[in-house]
Design a protein around this motif. Structure first.
Motif, PDB file in Angstrom:
ATOM      1  N   ALA A 140      -8.485  -2.932   0.064  1.00 10.60           N
ATOM      2  CA  ALA A 140      -8.342  -1.710  -0.539  1.00 10.60           C
ATOM      3  C   ALA A 140      -9.493  -0.709  -0.037  1.00 10.60           C
ATOM      4  O   ALA A 140      -8.966   0.543   0.055  1.00 10.60           O
ATOM      5  CB  ALA A 140      -8.843  -1.999  -2.067  1.00 10.60           C
ATOM      6  N   GLY A 171      -7.670   0.760   2.991  1.00  6.53           N
ATOM      7  CA  GLY A 171      -6.814   1.885   2.449  1.00  6.53           C
ATOM      8  C   GLY A 171      -7.305   3.211   1.829  1.00  6.53           C
ATOM      9  O   GLY A 171      -6.728   4.168   1.942  1.00  6.53           O
ATOM     10  N   ILE A 180       0.618  -1.159   0.007  1.00  7.13           N
ATOM     11  CA  ILE A 180      -0.033  -0.119   0.052  1.00  7.13           C
ATOM     12  C   ILE A 180       0.861   1.127   0.097  1.00  7.13           C
ATOM     13  O   ILE A 180       0.548   2.193  -0.629  1.00  7.13           O
ATOM     14  CB  ILE A 180      -0.989  -0.038   1.192  1.00  7.13           C
ATOM     15  CG1 ILE A 180      -1.943  -1.096   1.110  1.00  7.13           C
ATOM     16  CG2 ILE A 180      -1.667   1.464   1.424  1.00  7.13           C
ATOM     17  CD1 ILE A 180      -2.894  -1.204   2.310  1.00  7.13           C
ATOM     18  N   ARG A 202      -4.635   0.812  -5.797  1.00 12.25           N
ATOM     19  CA  ARG A 202      -4.508   0.075  -4.684  1.00 12.25           C
ATOM     20  C   ARG A 202      -5.063  -1.187  -4.759  1.00 12.25           C
ATOM     21  O   ARG A 202      -4.817  -2.223  -3.937  1.00 12.25           O
ATOM     22  CB  ARG A 202      -5.102   0.898  -3.414  1.00 12.25           C
ATOM     23  CG  ARG A 202      -5.032   0.486  -1.955  1.00 12.25           C
ATOM     24  CD  ARG A 202      -5.322   1.317  -0.887  1.00 12.25           C
ATOM     25  NE  ARG A 202      -4.351   2.489  -0.996  1.00 12.25           N
ATOM     26  CZ  ARG A 202      -4.492   3.868  -1.021  1.00 12.25           C
ATOM     27  NH1 ARG A 202      -6.039   4.261  -0.928  1.00 12.25           N
ATOM     28  NH2 ARG A 202      -3.771   4.703  -1.009  1.00 12.25           N
TER      29      ARG A 202
END
Length: 429
Positions: A359, A362, A147, A155
């Motif tokens: 993801a 993130g 990441i 991502r």
């Protein structure tokens, strides 16, 4: 007349050095990214050495008959891994990613040796305590490092590659150990792979992996928050609350991750016993144990990037519902072909969910506390191993294995509905 380019007597010469900031993106960091993909494949292989052999070893070598007792190794693994995930994120923010990764591989070294020489089931359980620490430190850190490297644009694709490598290795190793066990016995030969994986993983991490925390710091300096509660100045306690309960997307992902690994704990611990009870050979059990993570792993090569295009929420909802249907199918049918079809559909559903959840975390988490938020999410997610093993073992002992499988199928479908109702779309389109 003074020459402006020539130093005058007594004048100090000051050397100004400029350091180029880290570059974000997959192409700019391709070499390190690919190295970390390979390292994570070795991390997955450490789990794969157990997927086929260990549930069978419990009965044949140690005489365990109660399902709850048999699944204690998964309970120990899941509980310890969940806690370690949380601290891995905090430690990697404080001390850097690489030291945490190396520490995880050092802890891996004795695991296959303990499985080979274990004189009692307690040794196997303790080996899985160490495996939980190893997985929590190494897998969490490789996720965080990828990441860091790729930045926000790709991502989902990055997480797809990461999880594909890990679970592809789980599948390959599950097949390999099943074949080895069929021809050489349940111990010691199947665990020789774990010796090789742990040594290679430690060597690569020490000598070739580079620190990536500077990439996260650089991204944080240029990060524009869309929510004033998601700024950089949050304590670890605030991050825990936000990820677990307060933020609708983060909390929906956390419960979905828990239920996903709850059903994986069922697949790991009870499916081999279920298939063995139907008279399947160890080789065929190994194939079934591998089909699920194989489709899961390969599918993520597509689904991770797909979530970058269509968003996170649709894939998570569809994936959880697909998993629920596949688990119920395995309970309702019989025979190698039907179970193989169910395992592949289960893998496809998990491929939709697994990289997409990471993801989404993130997307929402601020770069300055993203590692800790990933750690909290993985705390909840991997506690599902322990909860799933306990739930499946108790239901199997009290009622039957099919009843345990149906119960987990219902929980998985319900989790998908929670995501549909609670989660907002997180992809920064």
């Amino acid at each position: 007349m003074v020459d402006g380019n020539r130093p005058q007597p007594g004048e100090r010469i000051v050397s100004i050095q400029t350091t180029e900031p880290p570059r974000l993106g997959l192409q700019a960091n391709m070499a390190q990214f690919c190295l970390l993909v390979g390292v994570n494949a070795l991390v997955g292989g450490m789990i794969g050495q157990e997927r086929t052999v260990l549930p069978l070893l419990a009965k044949q070598a140690f005489g365990l008959t109660a399902f709850t007792a048999t699944l204690t190794f998964i309970v120990a693994f899941g509980a310890v891994k969940a806690i370690t995930n949380f601290f891995a994120g905090t430690l990697s923010d404080r001390y850097g990613r690489k030291p945490v990764l190396v520490a995880g591989w050092v802890i891996a070294i004795p695991i296959p040796l303990m499985l080979i020489w274990a004189p009692s089931w307690g040794w196997v359980v303790f080996a899985n305590v160490l495996l939980g620490v190893n997985q929590g430190l190494t897998w969490s850190t490789t996720v965080i490092m990828k990441i860091d490297l790729v930045g926000p644009a790709r991502r989902g694709f990055a997480m797809g590659l990461n999880e594909a490598a890990g679970y592809g290795a789980v599948a390959v190793t599950a097949v390999a150990t099943g074949y080895i066990a069929e021809h050489a016995g349940l111990r010691p030969e199947p665990f020789f792979l774990g010796i090789a994986y742990s040594g290679l993983g430690l060597g690569l991490s020490v000598f070739f992996v580079r620190e990536t925390r500077a990439h996260a710091i650089h991204e944080a300096a240029n990060h524009i928050s869309t929510n004033d509660t998601h700024h950089g100045a949050l304590t670890t306690r605030e991050i825990f609350r936000l990820t677990s309960f307060r933020d609708k997307a983060l909390s929906a992902c956390s419960q979905a991750g828990l239920v996903n690994n709850l059903n994986d704990g069922l697949a790991w611990g009870l499916f081999p016993i279920f298939f063995a009870g139907a008279g399947l050979s160890i080789v065929r059990i190994g194939v079934l144990a591998a089909l699920y993570p194989a489709v899961w792993g390969l599918g993520q090569l597509y689904t991770g990037g797909l979530s970058d295009r269509i968003g996170r929420k649709p894939l998570i909802v569809a994936g959880m519902l697909t998993q629920g249907a596949a688990i119920a199918w395995i309970a309702a049918t019989s025979g190698f072909i039907a179970w193989a079809a169910g395992a592949m559909v289960l893998g496809a559903g998990t491929a939709m969910v697994y990289p997409t959840l990471l993801a989404a975390i993130g997307d929402v988490a601020h770069p300055s506390w993203r590692a800790r938020s990933v750690g909290v999410y993985r705390l909840w997610r991997d506690s599902g191993f322990a909860i799933g093993a306990l739930l499946a073992g108790i239901l199997a002992d009290l009622i039957s294995i099919p009843a345990a499988i149906y119960a987990v199928a219902a929980l998985t479908a319900a989790s998908g509905l929670v995501v549909a109702v609670r989660m907002y779309e997180t992809h920064p389109r």
